[in-house]
Design a protein around this motif. Sequence first.
Motif, PDB file in Angstrom:
ATOM      1  N   MET A   1       0.280  -2.293  -5.679  1.00  0.00           N
ATOM      2  CA  MET A   1      -0.388  -1.849  -4.450  1.00  0.00           C
ATOM      3  C   MET A   1       0.642  -1.505  -3.379  1.00  0.00           C
ATOM      4  O   MET A   1       0.441  -0.568  -2.608  1.00  0.00           O
ATOM      5  N   GLY A   2       1.735  -2.241  -3.321  1.00  0.00           N
ATOM      6  CA  GLY A   2       2.811  -1.898  -2.396  1.00  0.00           C
ATOM      7  C   GLY A   2       3.377  -0.517  -2.695  1.00  0.00           C
ATOM      8  O   GLY A   2       3.609   0.287  -1.789  1.00  0.00           O
ATOM      9  N   ILE A   3       3.564  -0.218  -3.961  1.00  0.00           N
ATOM     10  CA  ILE A   3       4.058   1.104  -4.359  1.00  0.00           C
ATOM     11  C   ILE A   3       3.022   2.174  -4.039  1.00  0.00           C
ATOM     12  O   ILE A   3       3.374   3.268  -3.581  1.00  0.00           O
ATOM     13  N   ALA A   4       1.748   1.885  -4.264  1.00  0.00           N
ATOM     14  CA  ALA A   4       0.696   2.860  -3.986  1.00  0.00           C
ATOM     15  C   ALA A   4       0.628   3.194  -2.494  1.00  0.00           C
ATOM     16  O   ALA A   4       0.514   4.364  -2.119  1.00  0.00           O
ATOM     17  N   ILE A   5       0.713   2.178  -1.642  1.00  0.00           N
ATOM     18  CA  ILE A   5       0.680   2.417  -0.197  1.00  0.00           C
ATOM     19  C   ILE A   5       1.952   3.131   0.250  1.00  0.00           C
ATOM     20  O   ILE A   5       1.930   3.977   1.151  1.00  0.00           O
ATOM     21  N   TRP A   6       3.068   2.828  -0.370  1.00  0.00           N
ATOM     22  CA  TRP A   6       4.341   3.467  -0.035  1.00  0.00           C
ATOM     23  C   TRP A   6       4.281   4.986  -0.207  1.00  0.00           C
ATOM     24  O   TRP A   6       4.931   5.722   0.523  1.00  0.00           O
ATOM     25  N   HIS A   7       3.491   5.459  -1.136  1.00  0.00           N
ATOM     26  CA  HIS A   7       3.391   6.901  -1.352  1.00  0.00           C
ATOM     27  C   HIS A   7       2.894   7.638  -0.103  1.00  0.00           C
ATOM     28  O   HIS A   7       3.175   8.815   0.075  1.00  0.00           O
ATOM     29  N   PHE A   8       2.180   6.954   0.769  1.00  0.00           N
ATOM     30  CA  PHE A   8       1.707   7.590   1.998  1.00  0.00           C
ATOM     31  C   PHE A   8       2.815   7.715   3.044  1.00  0.00           C
ATOM     32  O   PHE A   8       2.611   8.337   4.078  1.00  0.00           O
ATOM     33  N   ALA A   9       3.966   7.132   2.785  1.00  0.00           N
ATOM     34  CA  ALA A   9       5.089   7.213   3.728  1.00  0.00           C
ATOM     35  C   ALA A   9       5.650   8.630   3.835  1.00  0.00           C
ATOM     36  O   ALA A   9       6.361   8.935   4.799  1.00  0.00           O
ATOM     37  N   VAL A  10       5.337   9.500   2.896  1.00  0.00           N
ATOM     38  CA  VAL A  10       5.844  10.870   2.976  1.00  0.00           C
ATOM     39  C   VAL A  10       5.219  11.635   4.137  1.00  0.00           C
ATOM     40  O   VAL A  10       5.760  12.651   4.564  1.00  0.00           O
ATOM     41  N   TRP A  11       4.112  11.147   4.668  1.00  0.00           N
ATOM     42  CA  TRP A  11       3.452  11.819   5.788  1.00  0.00           C
ATOM     43  C   TRP A  11       4.071  11.450   7.131  1.00  0.00           C
ATOM     44  O   TRP A  11       3.773  12.083   8.142  1.00  0.00           O
ATOM     45  N   ALA A  12       4.915  10.431   7.159  1.00  0.00           N
ATOM     46  CA  ALA A  12       5.568  10.001   8.399  1.00  0.00           C
ATOM     47  C   ALA A  12       6.986  10.580   8.441  1.00  0.00           C
ATOM     48  O   ALA A  12       7.594  10.807   7.396  1.00  0.00           O
TER      49      ALA A  12
END
Length: 90
Positions: A9-20
Amino acid sequence: MSLLVWVMMGIAIWHFAVWAPDRFWGGIVGALLAAIIGAVIIGVLADGFSVPGEHDTHLVQALIAVPGAVLGLAASYVYGTRTGIEGPEL
Protein backbone atom coordinates in the motif's frame (compact mmCIF):
# COMPACT_ATOMS: atom_id res chain seq x y z
CA MET A 1 1.48 -11.13 6.00
CA SER A 2 0.17 -7.73 7.06
CA LEU A 3 3.67 -6.31 6.74
CA LEU A 4 3.59 -7.19 3.05
CA VAL A 5 0.18 -5.52 2.70
CA TRP A 6 1.45 -2.34 4.39
CA VAL A 7 4.53 -2.18 2.15
CA MET A 8 2.45 -2.75 -0.99
CA MET A 9 0.00 0.00 0.00
CA GLY A 10 2.93 2.34 0.64
CA ILE A 11 4.20 1.63 -2.87
CA ALA A 12 0.70 2.10 -4.32
CA ILE A 13 0.27 5.50 -2.66
CA TRP A 14 3.81 6.48 -3.69
CA HIS A 15 2.79 6.22 -7.34
CA PHE A 16 0.68 9.36 -6.86
CA ALA A 17 3.85 11.31 -6.02
CA VAL A 18 4.44 11.89 -9.74
CA TRP A 19 1.67 14.51 -9.65
CA ALA A 20 3.58 16.65 -7.13
CA PRO A 21 6.66 18.74 -7.97
CA ASP A 22 9.87 16.87 -7.21
CA ARG A 23 10.75 18.52 -3.92
CA PHE A 24 10.77 15.35 -1.84
CA TRP A 25 13.77 14.86 0.42
CA GLY A 26 15.93 12.34 -1.43
CA GLY A 27 14.00 12.75 -4.67
CA ILE A 28 11.59 10.13 -5.88
CA VAL A 29 13.51 7.35 -4.12
CA GLY A 30 13.28 9.27 -0.84
CA ALA A 31 9.55 9.58 -1.42
CA LEU A 32 9.32 5.81 -1.95
CA LEU A 33 11.14 5.09 1.29
CA ALA A 34 9.09 7.68 3.20
CA ALA A 35 5.81 6.17 1.97
CA ILE A 36 6.85 2.63 2.89
CA ILE A 37 8.24 3.58 6.29
CA GLY A 38 5.17 5.70 7.09
CA ALA A 39 2.79 2.90 6.13
CA VAL A 40 4.66 0.33 8.22
CA ILE A 41 4.97 2.58 11.28
CA ILE A 42 1.26 3.46 11.31
CA GLY A 43 0.35 -0.19 10.66
CA VAL A 44 2.43 -1.40 13.58
CA LEU A 45 1.06 1.33 15.85
CA ALA A 46 -2.54 0.56 14.87
CA ASP A 47 -2.10 -3.13 15.62
CA GLY A 48 -0.57 -2.65 19.05
CA PHE A 49 3.10 -3.11 18.16
CA SER A 50 2.55 -6.47 16.51
CA VAL A 51 2.31 -7.75 12.95
CA PRO A 52 -0.80 -9.85 12.31
CA GLY A 53 -0.27 -13.18 10.61
CA GLU A 54 -1.80 -14.60 7.46
CA HIS A 55 -5.19 -15.47 8.95
CA ASP A 56 -5.57 -12.10 10.68
CA THR A 57 -4.91 -10.05 7.53
CA HIS A 58 -8.04 -8.43 6.12
CA LEU A 59 -8.90 -5.46 3.92
CA VAL A 60 -8.72 -3.21 6.98
CA GLN A 61 -4.96 -3.77 7.11
CA ALA A 62 -4.60 -2.21 3.68
CA LEU A 63 -6.73 0.78 4.67
CA ILE A 64 -4.67 1.31 7.83
CA ALA A 65 -1.55 1.86 5.72
CA VAL A 66 -2.99 4.66 3.59
CA PRO A 67 -2.75 7.48 6.17
CA GLY A 68 0.76 6.38 7.10
CA ALA A 69 1.95 6.49 3.51
CA VAL A 70 0.37 9.90 2.98
CA LEU A 71 1.93 11.24 6.20
CA GLY A 72 5.32 9.84 5.18
CA LEU A 73 5.10 11.51 1.78
CA ALA A 74 3.97 14.79 3.34
CA ALA A 75 6.84 14.76 5.82
CA SER A 76 9.36 14.04 3.06
CA TYR A 77 7.89 16.82 0.91
CA VAL A 78 7.86 19.41 3.69
CA TYR A 79 11.40 18.58 4.77
CA GLY A 80 12.65 18.63 1.18
CA THR A 81 10.98 21.99 0.54
CA ARG A 82 12.40 23.55 3.71
CA THR A 83 15.95 22.37 3.01
CA GLY A 84 15.76 23.72 -0.52
CA ILE A 85 16.81 20.51 -2.20
CA GLU A 86 14.82 20.38 -5.40
CA GLY A 87 14.74 17.98 -8.28
CA PRO A 88 15.58 18.78 -11.88
CA GLU A 89 13.66 21.52 -13.65
CA LEU A 90 11.50 20.37 -16.52
